[in-house]
Design a protein around this motif. Sequence first.
Motif, PDB file in Angstrom:
ATOM      1  N   TRP A 149       0.850  -1.194   0.000  1.00 36.60           N
ATOM      2  CA  TRP A 149       0.000   0.000   0.000  1.00 36.60           C
ATOM      3  C   TRP A 149       0.883   1.241   0.000  1.00 36.60           C
ATOM      4  O   TRP A 149       2.021   1.209   0.476  1.00 36.60           O
ATOM      5  CB  TRP A 149      -0.889   0.041   1.246  1.00 36.60           C
ATOM      6  N   LYS A 150       0.321   2.327  -0.515  1.00 32.99           N
ATOM      7  CA  LYS A 150       1.020   3.614  -0.482  1.00 32.99           C
ATOM      8  C   LYS A 150      -0.014   4.728  -0.439  1.00 32.99           C
ATOM      9  O   LYS A 150      -0.914   4.782  -1.283  1.00 32.99           O
ATOM     10  CB  LYS A 150       1.926   3.779  -1.708  1.00 32.99           C
ATOM     11  N   ASN A 151       0.087   5.579   0.556  1.00 33.04           N
ATOM     12  CA  ASN A 151      -0.825   6.725   0.706  1.00 33.04           C
ATOM     13  C   ASN A 151      -2.295   6.312   0.665  1.00 33.04           C
ATOM     14  O   ASN A 151      -3.141   6.965   0.058  1.00 33.04           O
ATOM     15  CB  ASN A 151      -0.563   7.776  -0.374  1.00 33.04           C
ATOM     16  N   MET A 153      -3.674   3.710  -0.732  1.00 40.46           N
ATOM     17  CA  MET A 153      -4.137   3.010  -1.935  1.00 40.46           C
ATOM     18  C   MET A 153      -3.269   1.781  -2.192  1.00 40.46           C
ATOM     19  O   MET A 153      -2.097   1.739  -1.793  1.00 40.46           O
ATOM     20  CB  MET A 153      -4.095   3.942  -3.145  1.00 40.46           C
ATOM     21  N   ASN A 155      -0.806  -0.224  -3.939  1.00 41.76           N
ATOM     22  CA  ASN A 155       0.282   0.278  -4.768  1.00 41.76           C
ATOM     23  C   ASN A 155       1.511  -0.596  -4.562  1.00 41.76           C
ATOM     24  O   ASN A 155       1.986  -0.748  -3.449  1.00 41.76           O
ATOM     25  CB  ASN A 155       0.599   1.731  -4.387  1.00 41.76           C
ATOM     26  N   TRP A 172       0.403  -3.034  -8.888  1.00 41.24           N
ATOM     27  CA  TRP A 172      -0.730  -2.117  -8.714  1.00 41.24           C
ATOM     28  C   TRP A 172      -0.226  -0.681  -8.666  1.00 41.24           C
ATOM     29  O   TRP A 172       0.912  -0.424  -8.255  1.00 41.24           O
ATOM     30  CB  TRP A 172      -1.467  -2.413  -7.402  1.00 41.24           C
ATOM     31  N   GLU A 173      -1.101   0.230  -9.084  1.00 47.63           N
ATOM     32  CA  GLU A 173      -0.825   1.657  -8.946  1.00 47.63           C
ATOM     33  C   GLU A 173      -2.149   2.381  -8.776  1.00 47.63           C
ATOM     34  O   GLU A 173      -3.071   2.193  -9.576  1.00 47.63           O
ATOM     35  CB  GLU A 173      -0.086   2.197 -10.177  1.00 47.63           C
ATOM     36  N   ASP A 174      -2.265   3.183  -7.727  1.00 43.36           N
ATOM     37  CA  ASP A 174      -3.501   3.927  -7.438  1.00 43.36           C
ATOM     38  C   ASP A 174      -4.715   3.007  -7.392  1.00 43.36           C
ATOM     39  O   ASP A 174      -5.771   3.276  -7.982  1.00 43.36           O
ATOM     40  CB  ASP A 174      -3.725   5.035  -8.470  1.00 43.36           C
ATOM     41  N   SER A 175      -4.556   1.860  -6.690  1.00 44.90           N
ATOM     42  CA  SER A 175      -5.634   0.891  -6.453  1.00 44.90           C
ATOM     43  C   SER A 175      -6.166   0.234  -7.730  1.00 44.90           C
ATOM     44  O   SER A 175      -7.323  -0.195  -7.779  1.00 44.90           O
ATOM     45  CB  SER A 175      -6.799   1.554  -5.690  1.00 44.90           C
ATOM     46  N   LYS A 178      -1.487  -2.233 -12.666  1.00 43.92           N
ATOM     47  CA  LYS A 178      -0.645  -1.413 -13.549  1.00 43.92           C
ATOM     48  C   LYS A 178       0.719  -2.083 -13.653  1.00 43.92           C
ATOM     49  O   LYS A 178       1.416  -2.243 -12.666  1.00 43.92           O
ATOM     50  CB  LYS A 178      -0.495   0.005 -12.982  1.00 43.92           C
ATOM     51  N   ASN A 384       1.597  16.084  -7.587  1.00 40.99           N
ATOM     52  CA  ASN A 384       0.181  16.405  -7.335  1.00 40.99           C
ATOM     53  C   ASN A 384      -0.130  17.888  -7.516  1.00 40.99           C
ATOM     54  O   ASN A 384      -0.865  18.494  -6.720  1.00 40.99           O
ATOM     55  CB  ASN A 384      -0.234  15.950  -5.933  1.00 40.99           C
TER      56      ASN A 384
END
Length: 691
Positions: A149-151, A153, A155, A172-175, A178, A384
């Motif tokens: 997980w990351k932040n 989500m 990831n 995974w990337e951003d849930s 990927k 961001n």
Amino acid sequence: MSHTQTTPTTTADQRERHTTRRKPYRAETSTQANGETTSPGHGKYLWTDGCMYVGEWHRGKTMGKGRFSWPSGATYEGDFKNGYMDGKGTYIDSSGDLYRGSWVMNLRHGQGTKSYVNGDCYDGEWRRGLQDGHGRYQWKNENHYIGQWKNGMMNGNGTMIWSNGNRYDGSWEDSAPKGNGTFRWSDGSFYVGVWSKDPKEQNGTYYPSTSTGNFDWQPQQVFYVDLSECVVCTCQRIPVLPSQKMPVWYGSSSEQSSSGNRTKSSERPRRRSVDGRVDDTESNRSPLGPLRIQPAKKQGQTISKGHKNYDLMLNLQLGIRHSVGRPAPATSLDLKASAFDPKEKLWTKFPSEGSKYTPPHQSCEFKWKDYCPVVFRTLRKLFNVDAADYMLSICGNDALRELSSPGKFLLLTNDDRYMIKTMKKAETKVLIRMLPAYYNHVRACENTLVTKFFGLHCVKLTGTAQKKVRFVIMGNLFCTGHSIHRRFDLKGSSHGRLTTKPESEIDPNTTLKDLDLNFLFRLQKNWFQEFCRQVDKDCEFLEQERIMDYSLLVGLHFRESSCNNSATPTSGARTPTRPETIVPLEEKWTGFYSMPATSMQLGINMPARVERTVRRSDAENQLVGEPTGEFYDVILYFGVIDILQDYDISKKLEHAYKSMQYDPTSISAVDPKQYSRRFRDFIFRIFVEDT
């Protein structure tokens, strides 16, 4: 606590209660005979807004085991440290969601379990209030994800298993899937390939378990069908943090004063007024004298019509609006090597009368150049930065402000978010050369302290002048609602690293240097460990890129400043004999405390303590002074700046020349490897763990 019904008649007693309604109610608190709060001890404190704490106290702060409850029905029960939820604890929010696990300074941080009222559950690692690390999330329909997980989500590498037996293993990337991954059906069929929400980037092979496999299946169904119900619940924000609720201890001194029994001057408590200013009395004055803090003023001179750089500012704003507003395809974070090619530039001509692609303007005709536009667009995405907000900050109706900077044209946006600095040709070449390594570094290191770059451009004036102005757009480290009371530019060298101004003339906008530094910075254990790791990573990156002469820029906001513009130590050589008279923080100001907890990160909005130091009179170039035991509560901002100076021939000559006149270890111009080692040695002496 009993309640009585009041009549419409307003009595004197009622009027008195009305005027003091903001004062908190204290009950069951351990006290001495003279009315002072004992420390440590156990007690109960009730605020007028309905918040309540029951538990252990130390020096007027919640410390040890305790229970904090909110009027909304939310509760926290567990460890407290210096007023913060810190250690092991259980928090139940007003909706019924429950978190049980580790906390650091009011944030879920470490191992913990979150049970949501809708039936979902997460068990794993947390970081700064969000799921981060390895963890398992199970939905109420028994779908579950196990992995990185990351932040908050999904990831990294992970496995999603659906209740029907299907599963996905991969990146995974951003849930969302990927990168490389495999989707398997319960019947044994599977699909292997590269995954992306963009169908153009999706590529793979379907392997049916039988000859009658589902050949009509499309990988995009995983995103829009299989994952449609796998939404991760968010954590409800804690409305008021316990560290904000500083109690008002009504000592007997004010009561004695009103009855004619004055206390001795050595027994007077420090008093904080409603606006948070502290009255330094005889018993609390620092043996070193007060630390003078002047009110901060807005930096820079507004560039208005008639200013010598007004036309250049207009050109810059026109160019930025054109670059950022130009239609461009969605870019992946995985950039091709061609995007970093030094020849990757875009020239645009801006005639005064306008063109098919540019608007008419009142400035002279100029040409505009974008360096590596795809890379910087992706960097803004990585950091961001919203394109509309970015344009509004730089190109909005508010004029830019010019800062005083010897030999450089330095601009600051009106909202303080971005700085625009002119560049030498050599610096531009260094940035373009190191851009691939810089991109990989900031992408891999979320908490990097190095300067954030958002764009690299050039304005070329037409006509006889043919002048070129190159500039870079960077993030402003001190974009904050706080006043920065002290700022230091620190390199770890001593030659020429002293500001000549006397302390009485130093204002908050004065940038002090190494030999002016009179503090040690004390960070909480988890932050200190993360700080050390990140400084090592950043210095290794800069060393590999042959960069030197960089600095750690540090800004301090003193959380307590007095009516005579001085900061008051929280504890020092002499301890007050009575507790402080403190007004609740929410009655004073809301700058830092109104921000969401997640806005605090390494180098930004960091609560810490500093310890005042003094240098020996016989040590003229002593870099780190002797600690005095005098502490101040501060909020820290810091980052590594000036990272575009490589060890070129001019710096080698400077090193050779100055080495003949001064101690070679004291000068700034040294080999990148030696510079990195000296810089780290110094930084790790002035930043220490707060024990």
